[in-house]
Structure formats: structure tokens, C-alpha cells
Write an enzyme that holds these catalytic residues in place. Structure first.
Site, PDB file in Angstrom:
ATOM      1  N   LYS A 216       0.841  -1.196   0.000  1.00  0.00           N
ATOM      2  CA  LYS A 216       0.000   0.000   0.000  1.00  0.00           C
ATOM      3  C   LYS A 216       0.884   1.257   0.000  1.00  0.00           C
ATOM      4  O   LYS A 216       0.697   2.152  -0.790  1.00  0.00           O
ATOM      5  CB  LYS A 216      -0.909  -0.037   1.232  1.00  0.00           C
ATOM      6  CG  LYS A 216      -1.852   1.132   1.336  1.00  0.00           C
ATOM      7  CD  LYS A 216      -2.797   0.928   2.520  1.00  0.00           C
ATOM      8  CE  LYS A 216      -3.524   2.208   2.861  1.00  0.00           C
ATOM      9  NZ  LYS A 216      -4.446   2.044   3.980  1.00  0.00           N
ATOM     10  N   GLU A 222      10.450  -4.857   4.571  1.00  0.00           N
ATOM     11  CA  GLU A 222      10.496  -6.266   4.183  1.00  0.00           C
ATOM     12  C   GLU A 222      10.183  -6.430   2.695  1.00  0.00           C
ATOM     13  O   GLU A 222      10.883  -7.139   1.959  1.00  0.00           O
ATOM     14  CB  GLU A 222       9.472  -7.085   4.985  1.00  0.00           C
ATOM     15  CG  GLU A 222       9.771  -7.233   6.464  1.00  0.00           C
ATOM     16  CD  GLU A 222       9.205  -6.098   7.312  1.00  0.00           C
ATOM     17  OE1 GLU A 222       8.936  -5.001   6.758  1.00  0.00           O
ATOM     18  OE2 GLU A 222       9.030  -6.296   8.527  1.00  0.00           O
ATOM     19  N   GLY A 277      -4.968  -2.024   5.138  1.00  0.00           N
ATOM     20  CA  GLY A 277      -4.207  -3.164   4.630  1.00  0.00           C
ATOM     21  C   GLY A 277      -4.901  -4.491   4.888  1.00  0.00           C
ATOM     22  O   GLY A 277      -5.047  -5.327   3.995  1.00  0.00           O
ATOM     23  N   ARG A 278      -5.357  -4.706   6.124  1.00  0.00           N
ATOM     24  CA  ARG A 278      -5.961  -5.997   6.466  1.00  0.00           C
ATOM     25  C   ARG A 278      -7.381  -6.155   5.909  1.00  0.00           C
ATOM     26  O   ARG A 278      -8.016  -7.182   6.113  1.00  0.00           O
ATOM     27  CB  ARG A 278      -5.938  -6.201   7.981  1.00  0.00           C
ATOM     28  CG  ARG A 278      -6.570  -5.087   8.795  1.00  0.00           C
ATOM     29  CD  ARG A 278      -6.193  -5.196  10.266  1.00  0.00           C
ATOM     30  NE  ARG A 278      -6.641  -4.060  11.063  1.00  0.00           N
ATOM     31  CZ  ARG A 278      -5.978  -2.920  11.192  1.00  0.00           C
ATOM     32  NH1 ARG A 278      -4.852  -2.739  10.533  1.00  0.00           N
ATOM     33  NH2 ARG A 278      -6.440  -1.954  11.963  1.00  0.00           N
ATOM     34  N   GLU A 363      -5.191  -6.993  15.039  1.00  0.00           N
ATOM     35  CA  GLU A 363      -4.627  -5.683  14.697  1.00  0.00           C
ATOM     36  C   GLU A 363      -5.728  -4.622  14.758  1.00  0.00           C
ATOM     37  O   GLU A 363      -5.466  -3.453  15.002  1.00  0.00           O
ATOM     38  CB  GLU A 363      -4.003  -5.728  13.297  1.00  0.00           C
ATOM     39  CG  GLU A 363      -2.987  -4.629  13.065  1.00  0.00           C
ATOM     40  CD  GLU A 363      -2.096  -4.863  11.865  1.00  0.00           C
ATOM     41  OE1 GLU A 363      -0.871  -4.736  11.993  1.00  0.00           O
ATOM     42  OE2 GLU A 363      -2.618  -5.190  10.785  1.00  0.00           O
ATOM     43  N   HIS A 394      -6.208 -33.721  17.324  1.00  0.00           N
ATOM     44  CA  HIS A 394      -5.107 -34.584  17.778  1.00  0.00           C
ATOM     45  C   HIS A 394      -3.978 -33.768  18.392  1.00  0.00           C
ATOM     46  O   HIS A 394      -2.872 -34.265  18.562  1.00  0.00           O
ATOM     47  CB  HIS A 394      -4.587 -35.423  16.603  1.00  0.00           C
ATOM     48  CG  HIS A 394      -5.630 -36.381  16.110  1.00  0.00           C
ATOM     49  ND1 HIS A 394      -5.726 -37.669  16.554  1.00  0.00           N
ATOM     50  CD2 HIS A 394      -6.669 -36.194  15.258  1.00  0.00           C
ATOM     51  CE1 HIS A 394      -6.762 -38.258  15.976  1.00  0.00           C
ATOM     52  NE2 HIS A 394      -7.352 -37.378  15.180  1.00  0.00           N
ATOM     53  N   LYS A 518       9.342  -1.035  14.686  1.00  0.00           N
ATOM     54  CA  LYS A 518       9.947  -0.657  13.392  1.00  0.00           C
ATOM     55  C   LYS A 518      11.008   0.408  13.608  1.00  0.00           C
ATOM     56  O   LYS A 518      12.096   0.351  13.026  1.00  0.00           O
ATOM     57  CB  LYS A 518       8.867  -0.057  12.468  1.00  0.00           C
ATOM     58  CG  LYS A 518       7.927  -1.028  11.833  1.00  0.00           C
ATOM     59  CD  LYS A 518       7.151  -0.274  10.746  1.00  0.00           C
ATOM     60  CE  LYS A 518       5.860  -0.952  10.385  1.00  0.00           C
ATOM     61  NZ  LYS A 518       5.007  -0.132   9.524  1.00  0.00           N
TER      62      LYS A 518
HETATM   63  C1  G6Q Z   1      -2.673  -3.878   7.863  1.00  0.00           C
HETATM   64  C2  G6Q Z   1      -1.434  -3.309   8.313  1.00  0.00           C
HETATM   65  C3  G6Q Z   1      -0.187  -4.007   7.844  1.00  0.00           C
HETATM   66  C4  G6Q Z   1       0.198  -3.709   6.413  1.00  0.00           C
HETATM   67  C5  G6Q Z   1       1.626  -4.161   6.200  1.00  0.00           C
HETATM   68  C6  G6Q Z   1       2.096  -3.937   4.798  1.00  0.00           C
HETATM   69  O1  G6Q Z   1      -3.764  -3.441   8.114  1.00  0.00           O
HETATM   70  O2  G6Q Z   1      -1.421  -1.965   8.038  1.00  0.00           O
HETATM   71  O3  G6Q Z   1      -0.259  -5.395   7.995  1.00  0.00           O
HETATM   72  O4  G6Q Z   1      -0.672  -4.326   5.538  1.00  0.00           O
HETATM   73  O5  G6Q Z   1       2.465  -3.488   7.097  1.00  0.00           O
HETATM   74  O6  G6Q Z   1       2.031  -2.600   4.456  1.00  0.00           O
HETATM   75  P1  G6Q Z   1       2.205  -2.142   2.992  1.00  0.00           P
HETATM   76  O7  G6Q Z   1       1.098  -2.729   2.182  1.00  0.00           O
HETATM   77  O8  G6Q Z   1       2.143  -0.650   3.007  1.00  0.00           O
HETATM   78  O9  G6Q Z   1       3.540  -2.656   2.516  1.00  0.00           O
END
Ligand code: G6Q
Length: 555
Positions: A216, A222, A277-278, A363, A394, A518
């Protein structure tokens, strides 16, 4: 009060609300009641405590509630302004007030003739324009029209992203794999651990691989680190910058950063800051999934999301699946003191569903201050965990059956299997689902001391073989796992989380809790390379870093 906060009812602390106090009193009278008694009192209990929408049947009769509980919980939802909040969310109010954003993932699955205005602009048009571009690109990849730089057909798609840019597409790809184009395999790379990238790419043919970089913000450490590795692989193979266009697409809200990375904006699929994002895998973040299941499959999935959205928006609370599940969650979380919820899909292809819900729920509602920044004062989001049945049976079900902790469970199952195998005339699916039904029965009713003794059990083993029962479960039953039922299921949980957030009065749409780590990691990164280590953290962190440096030959 700011105009943003005025979008929602001003709420007193939860424990001071009338309905909460009434529930507290009621709880004391019902706490010791056993599900055995509740079922014995009313032969119609199952039909009275069940509801159905968007292809999902919810039997919530195996919960420790009676009619009074239900009425009081429904009152709590009304008193906390859930109805107004639903209307506010669907109409684009800036509910994410700490980030000054609307919360409009529901616009991602709106019909093309709907109008949802954000800053005076109809965002539904933008959504459908991106969907059309995604669909066209998907068709070109699947048909072989879009090829790798050397002319090979794309047969591997590597999705690089993390958190919300990974868990959704991954979960849904696994869930819908049986409907995917088996000539195209998807791989997912999320972790900054080199092993993730190395394992996902060790046997791929770069000439027929497409990398989908999902971020996003396009600033995530990462994802950018992994994307750079991928870029290097492609450049090492072809030695030409031009090859990037054939092997990379980006999904982001940040065109500037995408261009800076070297991806042509023509190969970028956008989304918007009003998609968390989620909550984003039904946006362009789902591009790799769309390539796997096709544009029609993706559109069927959006239809499922939409059916649940419509139900959530219009159904009376007493029949409203997300509202009912949210209220039951609050009942255990805030009155029984339950700390977690187990999500138990009786479907192997939902094996990443609990992981997906972990992010969605934890989250969103893992917060301890209210929307106004005061202490919440009550327990908020539960710990979400789970594994597919019967594997879990199990492993950890022992604790759910006979442990000291109360763990409400969501059982999820389907009437039809996507792989209806038989073993010596016996349906495997029946074996699986018999376990689902048996477990909810055992958890609710248990086995009494008398029953154990009546079986002739040795005296010293009786206590060990008693099952107390009275362990609550929701049973979700659907016909089959299609793109549409998956969409409806995800929307059900999204809205459940929303309702709980509204009742607790927390902002379910920010995630400040991930920031501190972070920032500290950025400070530590240079301390792990050559050069002297000045220390200056606490004694534990300093000594861990020193030990690491020693083992890396730096000290
Ligand atoms: C979701 C969070 C988080 C995000 C990641 C990746 O709601 O904000 O999980 O999706 O940190 O972020 P980017 O899509 O910006 O790389």
C-alpha cells in the site's frame, strides 16, 4: 468534539452503560447454568438460536445464553450506536479518526451503479476502473498474451508483500486452489528472512515468472528488500532494464515510490487510503489471486462479500450474523473473562484462515484506549488462534475439552467437498464432518461422572474421564467452499470485528502498535554491521546485540 468524532454517538465508558450493567446482573444468574439444562428446557432451541444469510447458516444455540441474554446483548448493540456506526461506515464517514480516513472496504465490492462519495468523488467508478484493468491484465497473463521478456508464457506468479498485502491473497489462494488455473502456480514471499525468498524462488524459471509487488505504502522494509532481490534475479537473467516491465507489476497507493523503484506506472494497479491493509485483499491487492482464479472467479467472490455487506447493512440485529457473532464474542470476553477464540475450519483449504483472522481481529481491536484517547477500562480484542479440524483434535482440543480455560470456538464446515474422495465406499467428507458435529456436541454436553461410571470405568480413572461440557461453540455451515461463500465468510468476520470495535469504542482501523518496533529496528540495523558498537540500550538488549556480533565475527 471534532467533526470527525461527531460521526459517531458520544459514548460513556462501556461499564457505565445501562445495558452493560443489566448484562452484568444477568450474568450472575446464568453463569452456572449448563448447556445440558438449556437444551433440556427447550426442544426448539436450535431453531430459535440460529440465523442464515449470504449462504452461511449460523447455529449459535450451543452458547451459554438464553432469550434474556440475547435481548440484553441486542440492547447493548443499540445503546452503543451500532446502527448509526454501520450507516456511517457505508456512507464514507471518516471513522478512522487517528489517520483521518474513511473506512470503505465495502466500496471495493459495491455494484457499478452505486454511488459512494469521498471528498465529493464517486469512488465506485474508480473501483470498477481498477477491476477492469486487473481483469484485462489477468486475461492477458492467463491466455499467454502477456509473456516473459524472452517470450515464455507466465506459469509462476510470486506475490511479494507482507501483513495485509500477503495474508489475504495467500489465505484465499489456498482456499480456492481447487478452482485455480493449475498451469499457473502462485508463491508468496513476505518475511525479510532470506529463507522465505530463497525457498520460494529456488526452483522457478525466471523467464516464465511474474513478480507482483504488493505494498500500500511502497515503503515497507520487508517488501522492498524482497522486491530488490527479485529485481536482481531478473536483471541477472536478462541483463536488460527493459526486462523489468515484462516481469514486474506493482499494487500500491503510492505511484511516486513505485516509479522510483523502477516499475512503470502502466504496470501499476492502484487502490486508496480508505482501504486498510488488512481489509484489502478484495482490492488490487488480490491481483495474484485473480490471476489464479480468473476474473469471473474474483467477481463471484466480490458478489459474496456484497451479499454479506447487504445483509449486515439491512438485517435486524436479531437476525444479523455479524452483529450476533460480535455480541456473543463480547459476552464471553467481557463477562466470562475468556481470553481467546479458536477458529476451527473443517476444511483443509482454509488452513491459513485463522492466521488471516488473527491479523484482521487482533490488529483491529487489540487496543486499550478509546476513540477519544482514554483508557477503555474493559477487556477488548481476544487472542485469535486455530488450525483446521481434524488436525487440531489430535493436538490442542484436549485443553478446550478438559482444561481450566474457557475457549469459545467457531466451527466452520461445508456440506460438499471440493475433493469428494471415498475410501472403501466411505465418504472422506462424511468422516471429516462427523468429527465437526461430534466435537460441538462433546464440548456442549460433555460426559458426567455418572455416565463415566456407568461405562464400568475404574474408580481411579473416573475423574480423568469426565468431560465438564458447557464449552460454547458457534457452528457455521455452508453448502460448499466457492469464491462467493469465501467472500461472504470474510465479510462476516470483517463486520463482526467492526461491531465489537464500536461497542468497545476503539478505533479498529489504525495500528499504531506496530510502529515502535519498526523505529527501534531501524536504529539497530547499523549496529549489527562492522564498526564499533557503542551500546546504549538496556543491559539485556546490549548484551544480546554484543553476543550476536561476536558470533558474526564482528567483535
Ligand atoms: C494492515 C497493516 C499491515 C500492512 C503491512 C504492509 O492493516 O497496516 O499489515 O498491511 O504493514 O504494508 P504495505 O502494504 O504498506 O507494505
Amino acid at each position: 468534539m471534532s467533526p470527525i468524532m461527531a460521526d459517531l454517538k458520544a459514548l460513556p465508558p462501556l461499564e457505565q452503560s445501562t445495558a452493560f450493567a443489566a448484562l452484568q446482573t444477568h450474568f450472575e444468574s446464568i453463569e452456572s447454568l449448563h448447556l445440558r439444562e438449556l437444551f433440556a428446557q427447550d426442544s426448539e432451541r436450535a431453531s430459535k438460536f440460529s440465523a442464515e444469510a449470504a449462504g452461511i447458516y449460523l447455529d449459535y444455540s450451543k452458547n451459554r445464553i438464553n432469550e434474556t441474554t440475547r435481548q440484553l446483548l441486542l440492547k447493548l448493540a443499540e445503546e452503543r450506536g451500532v446502527r448509526e456506526a454501520i450507516d456511517a461506515m457505508f456512507s464514507g464517514a471518516q471513522l478512522n479518526l487517528t489517520e483521518g480516513r474513511a473506512v470503505l472496504h465495502t466500496a471495493l465490492r459495491a455494484n457499478s451503479d452505486e454511488t459512494i462519495l469521498v471528498d465529493g468523488k464517486n469512488v465506485v467508478d474508480d473501483v470498477h476502473e481498477v477491476l477492469r484493468r486487473m481483469g484485462d491484465f489477468t486475461d492477458r497473463v492467463r491466455s499467454g498474451e502477456h509473456r516473459g521478456f524472452s517470450g515464455k508464457k507466465i506459469t509462476t506468479v510470486v506475490n511479494i508483500g507482507i501483513g495485509g498485502s500477503d495474508l489475504g491473497p495467500l489465505m484465499a489462494y489456498e482456499a480456492l486452489k481447487s478452482r485455480s488455473d493449475r498451469d499457473i502456480q502462485l508463491r508468496f514471499v513476505s518475511n525479510v528472512d532470506g529463507t522465505d525468498f530463497a525457498e520460494a524462488t529456488r526452483d522457478i524459471d525466471i523467464e516464465s515468472t511474474l513478480f507482483v509487488i504488493c505494498s500500500k505504502t511502497f515503503t515497507t522494509l520487508e517488501t522492498l528488500a524482497n522486491a530488490r532481490l527479485a529485481r536482481a534475479l531478473v536483471l541477472a537473467k536478462f541483463g536488460e532494464e527493459k526486462s523489468i516491465a515484462a516481469h514486474f507489476v506493482a499494487v500500491s497507493t503510492n505511484q511516486e515510490q513505485v516509479e522510483e523503484f523502477g516499475i512503470d506506472p502502466a504496470n501499476m494497479f492502484g487502490f486508496w487510503d480508505w482501504v486498510g491493509g488488512r481489509y484489502s485483499y478484495d482490492s488490487a491487492i488480490g491481483l495474484s489471486l485473480m490471476i489464479a482464479i480468473g476474473r469471473d472467479g474474483f467477481s463471484e467472490m466480490l458478489q459474496g462479500f456484497r451479499s454479506m455487506d447487504q445483509h449486515f447493512r439491512s438485517a435486524p440485529f436479531a437476525e444479523n450474523l455479524p452483529v450476533l457473532m460480535a455480541l456473543l464474542g463480547i459476552w464471553y470476553n467481557n463477562f466470562f473473562g475468556a481470553e481467546s477464540v479458536a477458529v476451527l475450519p473443517y476444511d483443509q483449504s482454509l488452513h491459513r484462515f485463522a492466521a488471516y483472522l488473527q491479523q484482521l481481529d487482533m490488529e483491529s481491536n487489540g487496543k486499550s484506549v478509546t476513540r477519544q484517547g482514554e483508557s477503555v477500562g474493559v477487556q477488548t480484542g481476544p487472542i485469535i488462534w486455530g488450525e483446521p479440524g481434524t488436525n487440531g483434535q489430535h493436538a490442542f482440543y484436549q485443553l478446550i475439552h478438559q482444561g481450566t480455560k474457557l475457549i469459545p470456538c467457531d466451527f466452520i464446515g461445508f456440506c460438499q467437498s471440493e475433493n469428494p474422495l471415498e475410501t472403501e465406499g466411505q465418504s472422506m467428507h462424511d468422516l471429516l464432518m462427523a468429527n465437526y458435529f461430534a466435537q460441538t456436541e462433546a464440548l456442549a454436553f460433555g460426559k458426567t461422572e455418572e455416565e463415566v461410571k456407568a461405562e464400568g470405568t475404574r474408580e481411579d480413572l473416573v475423574a480423568h474421564r469426565v468431560f465438564p461440557g458447557n464449552r460454547p461453540t458457534n457452528s457455521l455451515l455452508m453448502d460448499r467452499l466457492t469464491p462467493a461463500t469465501l467472500g461472504a465468510l470474510v465479510a462476516l468476520y470483517e463486520h463482526k470485528v467492526f461491531v465489537q470495535g464500536i461497542i468497545w469504542n476503539v478505533n479498529s482501523f489504525d495500528q499504531w502498535g506496530v510502529e515502535l518496533g519498526k523505529v527501534l529496528a531501524k536504529r539497530i540495523i547499523p549496529e549489527l554491521s562492522a564498526g564499533s558498537f557503542p551500546g546504549g540500550h538496556d543491559s539485556s538488549t546490549d548484551s544480546l546485540i554484543s553476543r550476536y556480533r561476536q558470533h558474526r565475527g564482528l567483535e
